[in-house]
Design a protein around this motif. Structure first.
Motif, PDB file in Angstrom:
ATOM      1  N   UNK A   1       0.954  -1.173  -0.133  1.00  0.00           N
ATOM      2  CA  UNK A   1       0.039  -0.098   0.018  1.00  0.00           C
ATOM      3  C   UNK A   1       0.825   1.364   0.024  1.00  0.00           C
ATOM      4  N   UNK A   2       0.482   2.291  -0.702  1.00  0.00           N
ATOM      5  CA  UNK A   2       1.098   3.534  -0.954  1.00  0.00           C
ATOM      6  C   UNK A   2       1.302   4.159   0.488  1.00  0.00           C
ATOM      7  N   UNK A   3       2.446   4.739   0.968  1.00  0.00           N
ATOM      8  CA  UNK A   3       2.437   5.652   2.115  1.00  0.00           C
ATOM      9  C   UNK A   3       2.213   7.195   1.619  1.00  0.00           C
ATOM     10  N   UNK A   4       1.143   7.555   2.344  1.00  0.00           N
ATOM     11  CA  UNK A   4       0.789   8.825   2.157  1.00  0.00           C
ATOM     12  C   UNK A   4       0.921   9.644   2.972  1.00  0.00           C
ATOM     13  N   UNK A   5       1.575  10.939   2.469  1.00  0.00           N
ATOM     14  CA  UNK A   5       2.013  11.968   3.379  1.00  0.00           C
ATOM     15  C   UNK A   5       1.687  13.274   2.623  1.00  0.00           C
ATOM     16  N   UNK A   6       0.407  14.060   3.015  1.00  0.00           N
ATOM     17  CA  UNK A   6       0.194  15.123   2.344  1.00  0.00           C
ATOM     18  C   UNK A   6       0.883  16.696   2.979  1.00  0.00           C
ATOM     19  N   UNK A   7       1.557  16.430   4.133  1.00  0.00           N
ATOM     20  CA  UNK A   7       2.178  17.597   4.511  1.00  0.00           C
ATOM     21  C   UNK A   7       3.100  18.390   3.266  1.00  0.00           C
ATOM     22  N   UNK A   8       3.716  17.307   2.500  1.00  0.00           N
ATOM     23  CA  UNK A   8       4.665  17.817   1.654  1.00  0.00           C
ATOM     24  C   UNK A   8       4.405  17.055   0.404  1.00  0.00           C
ATOM     25  N   UNK A   9       4.889  17.484  -0.919  1.00  0.00           N
ATOM     26  CA  UNK A   9       4.491  16.978  -2.124  1.00  0.00           C
ATOM     27  C   UNK A   9       5.679  15.803  -2.098  1.00  0.00           C
ATOM     28  N   UNK A  10       5.101  14.539  -2.656  1.00  0.00           N
ATOM     29  CA  UNK A  10       6.152  13.261  -3.100  1.00  0.00           C
ATOM     30  C   UNK A  10       6.694  13.578  -4.426  1.00  0.00           C
ATOM     31  N   UNK A  11       7.843  13.630  -4.607  1.00  0.00           N
ATOM     32  CA  UNK A  11       8.505  13.704  -5.940  1.00  0.00           C
ATOM     33  C   UNK A  11       9.386  12.821  -6.029  1.00  0.00           C
ATOM     34  N   UNK A  12       9.343  12.213  -7.486  1.00  0.00           N
ATOM     35  CA  UNK A  12      10.321  10.915  -7.959  1.00  0.00           C
ATOM     36  C   UNK A  12      11.346  11.899  -8.923  1.00  0.00           C
ATOM     37  N   UNK A  13      12.704  11.699  -8.409  1.00  0.00           N
ATOM     38  CA  UNK A  13      13.731  12.361  -9.165  1.00  0.00           C
ATOM     39  C   UNK A  13      14.539  11.409  -9.927  1.00  0.00           C
ATOM     40  N   UNK A  14      14.513  11.188 -11.365  1.00  0.00           N
ATOM     41  CA  UNK A  14      15.190  10.471 -12.170  1.00  0.00           C
ATOM     42  C   UNK A  14      16.457  11.272 -13.004  1.00  0.00           C
ATOM     43  N   UNK A  15      17.602  10.573 -12.711  1.00  0.00           N
ATOM     44  CA  UNK A  15      18.753  11.197 -13.414  1.00  0.00           C
ATOM     45  C   UNK A  15      19.760  10.068 -13.341  1.00  0.00           C
ATOM     46  N   UNK A  16      20.633  10.121 -14.638  1.00  0.00           N
ATOM     47  CA  UNK A  16      21.425   9.042 -14.673  1.00  0.00           C
ATOM     48  C   UNK A  16      22.658   9.405 -14.030  1.00  0.00           C
ATOM     49  N   UNK A  17      23.055  10.731 -13.364  1.00  0.00           N
ATOM     50  CA  UNK A  17      24.093  11.091 -12.695  1.00  0.00           C
ATOM     51  C   UNK A  17      23.755  11.230 -11.073  1.00  0.00           C
ATOM     52  N   UNK A  18      24.727  10.420 -10.266  1.00  0.00           N
ATOM     53  CA  UNK A  18      24.447  10.771  -8.780  1.00  0.00           C
ATOM     54  C   UNK A  18      24.726  12.454  -8.398  1.00  0.00           C
ATOM     55  N   UNK A  19      23.662  12.616  -7.535  1.00  0.00           N
ATOM     56  CA  UNK A  19      23.796  14.150  -7.022  1.00  0.00           C
ATOM     57  C   UNK A  19      24.672  14.095  -5.667  1.00  0.00           C
ATOM     58  N   UNK A  20      25.039  12.773  -5.368  1.00  0.00           N
ATOM     59  CA  UNK A  20      26.167  13.032  -4.177  1.00  0.00           C
ATOM     60  C   UNK A  20      27.154  13.136  -4.073  1.00  0.00           C
ATOM     61  N   UNK A  21      28.130  13.032  -5.391  1.00  0.00           N
ATOM     62  CA  UNK A  21      29.355  13.073  -5.691  1.00  0.00           C
ATOM     63  C   UNK A  21      29.626  14.039  -6.887  1.00  0.00           C
ATOM     64  N   UNK A  22      29.345  15.128  -6.754  1.00  0.00           N
ATOM     65  CA  UNK A  22      29.085  16.036  -7.957  1.00  0.00           C
ATOM     66  C   UNK A  22      30.379  16.600  -8.321  1.00  0.00           C
ATOM     67  N   UNK A  23      31.230  15.749  -9.400  1.00  0.00           N
ATOM     68  CA  UNK A  23      32.442  16.048  -9.836  1.00  0.00           C
ATOM     69  C   UNK A  23      32.065  16.696 -11.273  1.00  0.00           C
ATOM     70  N   UNK A  24      31.438  15.972 -12.137  1.00  0.00           N
ATOM     71  CA  UNK A  24      31.194  16.108 -13.543  1.00  0.00           C
ATOM     72  C   UNK A  24      30.036  17.566 -13.625  1.00  0.00           C
ATOM     73  N   UNK A  25      29.965  18.114 -14.582  1.00  0.00           N
ATOM     74  CA  UNK A  25      28.912  18.858 -15.001  1.00  0.00           C
ATOM     75  C   UNK A  25      27.381  18.197 -14.718  1.00  0.00           C
ATOM     76  N   UNK A  26      27.381  17.050 -15.283  1.00  0.00           N
ATOM     77  CA  UNK A  26      26.110  16.328 -15.298  1.00  0.00           C
ATOM     78  C   UNK A  26      25.861  16.159 -13.708  1.00  0.00           C
ATOM     79  N   UNK A  27      26.810  15.586 -12.786  1.00  0.00           N
ATOM     80  CA  UNK A  27      26.335  15.417 -11.462  1.00  0.00           C
ATOM     81  C   UNK A  27      26.267  16.688 -10.544  1.00  0.00           C
ATOM     82  N   UNK A  28      26.813  17.693 -11.333  1.00  0.00           N
ATOM     83  CA  UNK A  28      26.472  18.990 -10.617  1.00  0.00           C
ATOM     84  C   UNK A  28      25.195  19.556 -10.626  1.00  0.00           C
ATOM     85  N   UNK A  29      24.823  19.440 -11.727  1.00  0.00           N
ATOM     86  CA  UNK A  29      23.533  19.874 -12.021  1.00  0.00           C
ATOM     87  C   UNK A  29      22.315  19.212 -11.587  1.00  0.00           C
ATOM     88  N   UNK A  30      22.584  17.900 -11.445  1.00  0.00           N
ATOM     89  CA  UNK A  30      21.637  16.768 -10.762  1.00  0.00           C
ATOM     90  C   UNK A  30      21.712  17.265  -9.088  1.00  0.00           C
TER      91      UNK A  30
END
Length: 383
Positions: A1-30
């Motif tokens: 069953x889906x977990x519902x929390x309407x306090x803040x919107x739920x967002x799915x962020x899809x990217x080919x570049x990790x946002x946690x080690x921002x070295x390249x330009x693609x990773x930095x924008x992510x």
């Protein structure tokens, strides 16, 4: 069953570049986009790369969010941007909720987000970084270049056909924004990553030129080859002591080939990029092929280094940066030669331009400005 929390919107962020080690330009924008979306919603992360298929790997994040990392084989031809229902269902078994119950899906680049089956009622934003490749008159005219241009044109046509499936789009330059009429857009230029407000103004110690970029990337490598063939010999004849440093990853063989030119060094990565800019009298951006807005331009200006760019690069900053007010624009090799020599011979004449370029980056191309635009547009789409 889906977990519902309407306090803040739920967002799915899809990217080919990790946002946690921002070295390249693609990773930095992510990274910047992920940080901005996290300000307004609860963000689950899908790192979706194109390549040899791999089993999904799930990592828990803070506040019950998850990160899923997976590679998927890309389809070719007309099916390249078709959604994959079976793949989407496999992911939903790992996500905290079904795709249809997210308030917003945001995708870095078109291919990753287009692989998901997103119901029509779910709001979605696609980030059209490197959306359309453009070529200057100085670009090569070989059979290989012609074949590449045909291939890129076909890919762009396919991409345009896929756009109506999404609610809105981020674009990186004014040229793309004028062309895209299928859906609402937000101009979100690529920016230099980090706190530009704190960067020192460059203090050159000689006639040194600098290029910074991923030198394995064809448009950058092609630009370096063009500069060494059509500009560098003339500059060295007039100012023989001029040096050129090429900073960025490239194979040892390619770097050795460039270093055969007198006065050229290609060290690859450098530990202190700020020191490289401070040692440079001038940054060059001789790019004749590309589809985005060059971070290297903003980075140079942010370091207080005067910069010469091609017309193709300048057009990506139309309405934002101006020739001789923020940077210098060359339409051909002859103009590039003249501008390089003028800056080297009369550096003090360009101090006002350098300061204006530095201030423009601090104001219009800062991290706070970027994040504010992401959150504003995302909330606008949500509402």
């Amino acid at each position: 069953m889906d977990k519902v929390d309407r306090a803040r919107p739920t967002i799915l962020f899809v990217t080919p570049a990790t946002p946690f080690t921002p070295r390249s330009g693609a990773e930095q924008r992510s990274a910047l986009m992920y940080e901005a979306l996290s300000l307004i919603g609860e963000v689950d992360l899908l790192i979706l790369g194109e390549g040899q298929p791999t089993p999904p790997r799930t990592t828990p994040l803070l506040n019950g969010r998850v990160m899923i990392e997976v590679q998927k084989k890309g389809s070719r031809g007309f099916k390249r941007f078709h959604p994959d229902l079976h793949f989407s269902q496999r992911l939903e078994a790992l996500l905290p909720r079904s795709i249809q119950s997210y308030d917003l899906v945001v995708g870095r680049y078109l291919w990753p987000i287009s692989q998901l089956h997103i119901p029509a009622h779910v709001r979605s934003i696609v980030d059209l970084d490197d959306f359309k490749y453009r070529y200057s008159r100085e670009a090569g005219r070989s059979a290989a270049v012609f074949a590449a241009r045909v291939k890129k044109r076909f890919a762009h046509w396919l991409a345009c056909r896929a756009l109506p499936r999404f609610s809105a789009a981020f674009v990186v330059n004014a040229l793309d924004q004028r062309e895209i009429t299928q859906l609402p857009t937000c101009l979100l230029p690529n920016i230099a990553y980090g706190a530009l407000d704190d960067l020192p103004v460059a203090a050159s110690c000689g006639p040194n030129l600098l290029f910074v970029g991923s030198l394995w990337y064809h448009p950058n490598a092609e630009g370096v080859d063009w500069f060494l063939a059509h500009v560098w010999p003339a500059v060295r004849r007039v100012i023989p002591q001029t040096q050129l440093t090429l900073v960025g990853a490239a194979s040892p063989e390619v770097r050795a080939r460039w270093e055969q030119h007198a006065g050229v060094t290609a060290p690859g990565f450098v530990d202190n990029l700020g020191a490289a800019y401070r040692a440079a009298a001038l940054a060059i951006v001789p790019i004749h092929i590309g589809g985005g807005s060059n971070i290297k331009v903003l980075e140079a200006l942010g370091y207080g280094c005067p910069c010469i760019v091609t017309r193709l690069t300048a057009d990506a900053f139309t309405g934002q940066l101006v020739h001789r007010q923020h940077f210098l624009v060359a339409d051909n090799a002859h103009q590039f030669i003249q501008l390089v020599m003028d800056v080297l011979q009369h550096p003090h004449a360009y101090q006002g331009m350098t300061k204006a370029g530095y201030q423009a980056v601090r104001g219009a191309f800062s991290s706070p400005k970027f994040k504010a635009e992401v959150t504003r547009f995302a909330q606008e789409v949500l509402n």
